[in-house]
Write an enzyme that holds these catalytic residues in place. Sequence first.
Site, PDB file in Angstrom:
ATOM      1  N   HIS A 195      -0.853   5.256   9.460  1.00 18.39           N
ATOM      2  CA  HIS A 195       0.452   5.891   9.221  1.00 18.39           C
ATOM      3  C   HIS A 195       0.271   7.362   9.952  1.00 18.39           C
ATOM      4  O   HIS A 195       1.055   8.401   9.233  1.00 18.39           O
ATOM      5  CB  HIS A 195       1.015   5.923   8.076  1.00 18.39           C
ATOM      6  CG  HIS A 195       0.949   4.660   7.145  1.00 18.39           C
ATOM      7  ND1 HIS A 195      -0.086   3.970   6.969  1.00 18.39           N
ATOM      8  CD2 HIS A 195       2.087   3.915   6.949  1.00 18.39           C
ATOM      9  CE1 HIS A 195       0.304   2.804   6.517  1.00 18.39           C
ATOM     10  NE2 HIS A 195       1.513   2.659   6.080  1.00 18.39           N
ATOM     11  N   GLU A 211       4.426  -4.845   8.439  1.00 16.97           N
ATOM     12  CA  GLU A 211       2.850  -4.753   8.115  1.00 16.97           C
ATOM     13  C   GLU A 211       2.410  -6.003   7.645  1.00 16.97           C
ATOM     14  O   GLU A 211       1.214  -6.293   7.436  1.00 16.97           O
ATOM     15  CB  GLU A 211       2.905  -3.675   6.990  1.00 16.97           C
ATOM     16  CG  GLU A 211       2.987  -2.098   7.443  1.00 16.97           C
ATOM     17  CD  GLU A 211       3.291  -1.201   6.237  1.00 16.97           C
ATOM     18  OE1 GLU A 211       3.209  -0.216   6.538  1.00 16.97           O
ATOM     19  OE2 GLU A 211       3.447  -1.773   5.191  1.00 16.97           O
ATOM     20  N   HIS A 238       0.863  -1.296  -0.090  1.00 11.73           N
ATOM     21  CA  HIS A 238       0.010   0.168   0.063  1.00 11.73           C
ATOM     22  C   HIS A 238       0.708   1.358   0.065  1.00 11.73           C
ATOM     23  O   HIS A 238       0.432   2.365   0.539  1.00 11.73           O
ATOM     24  CB  HIS A 238      -1.067  -0.263   1.182  1.00 11.73           C
ATOM     25  CG  HIS A 238      -0.159  -0.086   2.599  1.00 11.73           C
ATOM     26  ND1 HIS A 238      -0.734  -0.745   3.656  1.00 11.73           N
ATOM     27  CD2 HIS A 238       0.877   0.577   2.916  1.00 11.73           C
ATOM     28  CE1 HIS A 238       0.255  -0.456   4.758  1.00 11.73           C
ATOM     29  NE2 HIS A 238       1.024   0.098   4.395  1.00 11.73           N
ATOM     30  N   HIS A 282      10.396  -4.100   3.739  1.00 10.88           N
ATOM     31  CA  HIS A 282      10.743  -2.790   3.319  1.00 10.88           C
ATOM     32  C   HIS A 282      11.313  -2.051   4.582  1.00 10.88           C
ATOM     33  O   HIS A 282      10.616  -2.411   5.636  1.00 10.88           O
ATOM     34  CB  HIS A 282       9.975  -1.796   2.644  1.00 10.88           C
ATOM     35  CG  HIS A 282       8.639  -1.387   3.370  1.00 10.88           C
ATOM     36  ND1 HIS A 282       7.592  -2.404   3.548  1.00 10.88           N
ATOM     37  CD2 HIS A 282       7.999  -0.283   3.496  1.00 10.88           C
ATOM     38  CE1 HIS A 282       6.589  -1.829   4.030  1.00 10.88           C
ATOM     39  NE2 HIS A 282       6.752  -0.397   3.801  1.00 10.88           N
TER      40      HIS A 282
END
Lengths: 285, 125
Positions: A59, A239, A12, A192
């Site tokens: 976030h 995530e 995302h 990531h």
Amino acid sequence: MARIVGGLATSHVPAIGGAMAKGLQKDPYWAPFFDGFPATHRWLDSVKPDAAVVIYNDHGLNFFLDKMPTFAVGAAPDYRNSDEGWGIPVLAPFKGDTRLSWHIIETLVDAEFDPVSCQEMLVDHAFSIPMELFFRDRAHGIPSVPVVVNTVQHPLPSLARCFKLGQAIGRAIESYPEDIKVVVIGTGGLSHQLEGERAGFINKDFDKACMDAMTGDIGKITRINPHDLVELAGSQGVEVMNWVAMRGALTGDVHELHRNYHLPISNTASGIMLLENRPRLAHAA
Amino acid sequence: MGQSATVVAQERSSREIFGTPIFGPAAAQKGYGLNKMCFSFNEAANRAEFVHDEAAYCARFGLSDEQIQAILKRDLLKLLDCGGNAYYLAKFAGILGLNMQDIGALQTGVTVEQFKAKLLAARDS
């Protein structure tokens, strides 16, 4: 009774929103990612789900560190997107389903999960982009229930806990008295890391193991503790907790129908998966 | 058994991962004002106000001198050290017009092209 038709997962990254706004889906940089979606569109067109439960992480749009829930469930009639501060377009509001939301909240509390219930909630790119990627022109019309998992501030819930949360969500959906088809979506990942001297970390082997575990031995992933998960997946790769929760919600026989893996988009190894949830065959008497 | 499990948990969480700050209780407290300021950057009017007078805007959120200096110098590693959280700092980066590859390059001491090459190299790892 409601039926869980399957699970979807996608990365995302905010930049995806920028690429969509600029129409870069066929751009050589972006095509290997966007080309991963037509297979999910064909499946969605044939299955025609009536509602979506979307497990993601905020976030810093709706939640700040003043009150940081480990798990939160939206219970609003609609959900607005808003300026996230990094220059991606603000998308139109999304439709809620308060009845399904409260049924999930009640069932979760019965199951000794105690989520924060949110009658007003802004949804950020981790919700809005996957909705548009999967549902396209239906994105703002299909009733949805956002479920937020804390991936921002340690202590993070363990992957085992996220899996159990998903299982409880799955039981909640299956006990919902309306005859509707529900798809469960997990967003984020794959590996990531944005910050620190290890920024740019990507772990292809971990990502493959994670995708394989969705239909294989999920225990290989759920056994990983949060600290080791940071090491293996990167700070934001954690995530995958949302993927694991999505997988937990698939209560039947789970079959992989499609996957797409490409790196990098922005600093992220992107993953897309489509899992079908087939009813378990009744046990022989 | 309960006690040894606690010890193991503490050892786990204190084990360092190279170049990877863990945003836990210590950072969350130390960086509270800094992150709160970055959270305010969700609003365009606040971003404009920050740009107008950065130091004054920082002071309003009670940032320490160390944090203010790090903001003024765009010292991202220092900001992380001062309790900054990546998700919130990204909003600060947005004001500076930096994307994630720019940020990655700055933090790892390489050029943006080198940073992009490193990302690509993960394909063959």
